[in-house]
Motif scaffolding. Sequence first.
Motif, PDB file in Angstrom:
ATOM      1  N   ARG A  28     -20.919  39.788  28.821  1.00  0.00           N
ATOM      2  CA  ARG A  28     -20.272  38.484  28.583  1.00  0.00           C
ATOM      3  C   ARG A  28     -20.569  37.989  27.178  1.00  0.00           C
ATOM      4  O   ARG A  28     -19.669  37.521  26.452  1.00  0.00           O
ATOM      5  N   ILE A  29     -21.835  38.072  26.768  1.00  0.00           N
ATOM      6  CA  ILE A  29     -22.212  37.593  25.437  1.00  0.00           C
ATOM      7  C   ILE A  29     -21.538  38.436  24.357  1.00  0.00           C
ATOM      8  O   ILE A  29     -21.022  37.904  23.360  1.00  0.00           O
ATOM      9  N   GLY A  30     -21.524  39.759  24.551  1.00  0.00           N
ATOM     10  CA  GLY A  30     -20.890  40.625  23.572  1.00  0.00           C
ATOM     11  C   GLY A  30     -19.411  40.322  23.411  1.00  0.00           C
ATOM     12  O   GLY A  30     -18.884  40.306  22.287  1.00  0.00           O
ATOM     13  N   ALA A  31     -18.727  40.071  24.538  1.00  0.00           N
ATOM     14  CA  ALA A  31     -17.299  39.753  24.473  1.00  0.00           C
ATOM     15  C   ALA A  31     -17.063  38.436  23.738  1.00  0.00           C
ATOM     16  O   ALA A  31     -16.149  38.325  22.908  1.00  0.00           O
ATOM     17  N   LEU A  32     -17.892  37.448  24.024  1.00  0.00           N
ATOM     18  CA  LEU A  32     -17.745  36.150  23.373  1.00  0.00           C
ATOM     19  C   LEU A  32     -18.090  36.214  21.891  1.00  0.00           C
ATOM     20  O   LEU A  32     -17.478  35.541  21.060  1.00  0.00           O
ATOM     21  N   ALA A  33     -19.087  37.042  21.537  1.00  0.00           N
ATOM     22  CA  ALA A  33     -19.511  37.158  20.143  1.00  0.00           C
ATOM     23  C   ALA A  33     -18.676  38.163  19.363  1.00  0.00           C
ATOM     24  O   ALA A  33     -18.802  38.243  18.139  1.00  0.00           O
ATOM     25  N   GLY A  34     -17.856  38.933  20.073  1.00  0.00           N
ATOM     26  CA  GLY A  34     -17.061  39.945  19.405  1.00  0.00           C
ATOM     27  C   GLY A  34     -17.903  41.062  18.830  1.00  0.00           C
ATOM     28  O   GLY A  34     -17.631  41.569  17.737  1.00  0.00           O
ATOM     29  N   ALA A  35     -18.940  41.457  19.547  1.00  0.00           N
ATOM     30  CA  ALA A  35     -19.867  42.473  19.056  1.00  0.00           C
ATOM     31  C   ALA A  35     -20.148  43.498  20.137  1.00  0.00           C
ATOM     32  O   ALA A  35     -20.186  43.161  21.323  1.00  0.00           O
ATOM     33  N   PRO A  36     -20.371  44.758  19.754  1.00  0.00           N
ATOM     34  CA  PRO A  36     -20.827  45.749  20.737  1.00  0.00           C
ATOM     35  C   PRO A  36     -22.234  45.414  21.203  1.00  0.00           C
ATOM     36  O   PRO A  36     -22.953  44.657  20.545  1.00  0.00           O
ATOM     37  N   VAL A  37     -22.619  45.968  22.351  1.00  0.00           N
ATOM     38  CA  VAL A  37     -23.909  45.627  22.955  1.00  0.00           C
ATOM     39  C   VAL A  37     -24.711  46.899  23.196  1.00  0.00           C
ATOM     40  O   VAL A  37     -24.187  47.895  23.702  1.00  0.00           O
ATOM     41  N   ASP A  38     -25.993  46.849  22.845  1.00  0.00           N
ATOM     42  CA  ASP A  38     -26.935  47.905  23.193  1.00  0.00           C
ATOM     43  C   ASP A  38     -27.998  47.313  24.111  1.00  0.00           C
ATOM     44  O   ASP A  38     -28.625  46.304  23.760  1.00  0.00           O
ATOM     45  N   ILE A  39     -28.203  47.920  25.282  1.00  0.00           N
ATOM     46  CA  ILE A  39     -29.240  47.482  26.211  1.00  0.00           C
ATOM     47  C   ILE A  39     -30.528  48.233  25.870  1.00  0.00           C
ATOM     48  O   ILE A  39     -30.538  49.470  25.807  1.00  0.00           O
ATOM     49  N   ILE A  40     -31.614  47.499  25.660  1.00  0.00           N
ATOM     50  CA  ILE A  40     -32.899  48.074  25.279  1.00  0.00           C
ATOM     51  C   ILE A  40     -33.886  47.897  26.435  1.00  0.00           C
ATOM     52  O   ILE A  40     -34.446  46.810  26.624  1.00  0.00           O
ATOM     53  N   PRO A  41     -34.119  48.933  27.272  1.00  0.00           N
ATOM     54  CA  PRO A  41     -35.099  48.808  28.359  1.00  0.00           C
ATOM     55  C   PRO A  41     -36.521  48.743  27.794  1.00  0.00           C
ATOM     56  O   PRO A  41     -36.877  49.513  26.894  1.00  0.00           O
ATOM     57  N   ILE A  42     -37.327  47.838  28.333  1.00  0.00           N
ATOM     58  CA  ILE A  42     -38.700  47.630  27.864  1.00  0.00           C
ATOM     59  C   ILE A  42     -39.617  47.657  29.080  1.00  0.00           C
ATOM     60  O   ILE A  42     -39.383  46.946  30.066  1.00  0.00           O
ATOM     61  N   THR A  43     -40.660  48.466  29.022  1.00  0.00           N
ATOM     62  CA  THR A  43     -41.620  48.548  30.119  1.00  0.00           C
ATOM     63  C   THR A  43     -42.712  47.508  29.907  1.00  0.00           C
ATOM     64  O   THR A  43     -43.291  47.415  28.832  1.00  0.00           O
ATOM     65  N   THR A  44     -42.990  46.708  30.941  1.00  0.00           N
ATOM     66  CA  THR A  44     -44.029  45.682  30.862  1.00  0.00           C
ATOM     67  C   THR A  44     -45.229  46.092  31.715  1.00  0.00           C
ATOM     68  O   THR A  44     -45.136  46.976  32.562  1.00  0.00           O
ATOM     69  N   HIS A  45     -46.348  45.424  31.484  1.00  0.00           N
ATOM     70  CA  HIS A  45     -47.554  45.709  32.266  1.00  0.00           C
ATOM     71  C   HIS A  45     -47.317  45.463  33.753  1.00  0.00           C
ATOM     72  O   HIS A  45     -47.812  46.198  34.613  1.00  0.00           O
ATOM     73  N   GLY A  46     -46.535  44.444  34.064  1.00  0.00           N
ATOM     74  CA  GLY A  46     -46.243  44.145  35.462  1.00  0.00           C
ATOM     75  C   GLY A  46     -45.461  45.247  36.148  1.00  0.00           C
ATOM     76  O   GLY A  46     -45.540  45.411  37.369  1.00  0.00           O
ATOM     77  N   ASP A  47     -44.693  46.033  35.368  1.00  0.00           N
ATOM     78  CA  ASP A  47     -43.917  47.114  35.953  1.00  0.00           C
ATOM     79  C   ASP A  47     -44.778  48.338  36.264  1.00  0.00           C
ATOM     80  O   ASP A  47     -44.486  49.091  37.200  1.00  0.00           O
ATOM     81  N   THR A  48     -45.820  48.566  35.465  1.00  0.00           N
ATOM     82  CA  THR A  48     -46.609  49.785  35.625  1.00  0.00           C
ATOM     83  C   THR A  48     -47.816  49.600  36.527  1.00  0.00           C
ATOM     84  O   THR A  48     -48.293  50.555  37.142  1.00  0.00           O
ATOM     85  N   SER A  49     -48.341  48.369  36.648  1.00  0.00           N
ATOM     86  CA  SER A  49     -49.520  48.142  37.471  1.00  0.00           C
ATOM     87  C   SER A  49     -49.145  48.074  38.944  1.00  0.00           C
ATOM     88  O   SER A  49     -48.079  47.582  39.308  1.00  0.00           O
TER      89      SER A  49
END
Length: 321
Positions: A28-49
């Motif tokens: 939605r944001i990319g369409a409104l901003a007229g820009a392509p979007v890259d999703i950057i997955p980030i691992t957090t401490h809460g995900d690994t513990s």
Amino acid sequence: MNAANAALRVGTRGSALALAQTTAIANRIGALAGAPVDIIPITTHGDTSRESLSSLGGTGVFASGLRESLLAGDCDLIVHSLKDLPTGAHPGLAIGATPKRADARDVLCARDGLTLATLPVGARVGTGSPRRAAQLRSLRPDLEVVDIRGNVDTRLARVAEGDLDAVVLAAAGLGRLGRLDQLAPEFLELSAWPTAPGQGALAIEVREGKADRRLAEALAAINHGGTQATTAAERLVLARLEAGCAAPIGATAVVDDGLLFLTATVYSPDGTRKVTSSHAATPESHSAHHLVEAAEDVAERASRELLAGGAAEFAPLKGTS
């Protein structure tokens, strides 16, 4: 987003749920901003513990890794489940938008079509939330509440495999994963089962300072004033009570017929005690500024009443009246 055709980098946790909700918002944001979007997955401490959420120190364990990446310039914005976001402001960052909230209710996913009322004595119900555990013990002290971690599929698998009789999950998460129609869960109504402050809502966090004009306009377009106000009221109760995820607190705010209503409940961890406060305010208008003013008003009154009612005597709170 410096160059006109630069991709908009959106940071998120890497779970299936986080990716699903982030992708929908990022598109939605990319369409409104007229820009392509890259999703950057980030691992957090809460995900690994594998430790319980309360022992890890609360909701910040999921937010901290995302925020570090945003501040480091690895992404242009990050998407949080609002209930996972600490109430205090983070230096250098700001909430850029709060999109329209999804269903704020919890659901019970049980074997054999059982409901909270029909689960047999001694049934094993899984949750990693101290608030949900306290509510289960309050309404059904005969149940065995099992502390669990893991993503949605991991939790549901424990029911399918017979290790648990049921689990309590967020309706919004199941909806974003397209699972509600498959599971036919029992919806737990907010009037009897208030959920975590901010549940069902997302928060878009950005770096403070002058934002790219297209991004700023896109964020303004997806911000939902009613959601911003109601989640602010709920989260301000947490902030006023200085409560984290170890404090079993449910809060529900709505804007209806020109009024902002807030109900908040504090439970003892064992579910044997609780105190509830309900307040309403009339915003001068439905502008974002006046709605937030009303949210601050009801949250302050509710917090004072909860503390005066003895909430700090039986729940892990730091606030004072």
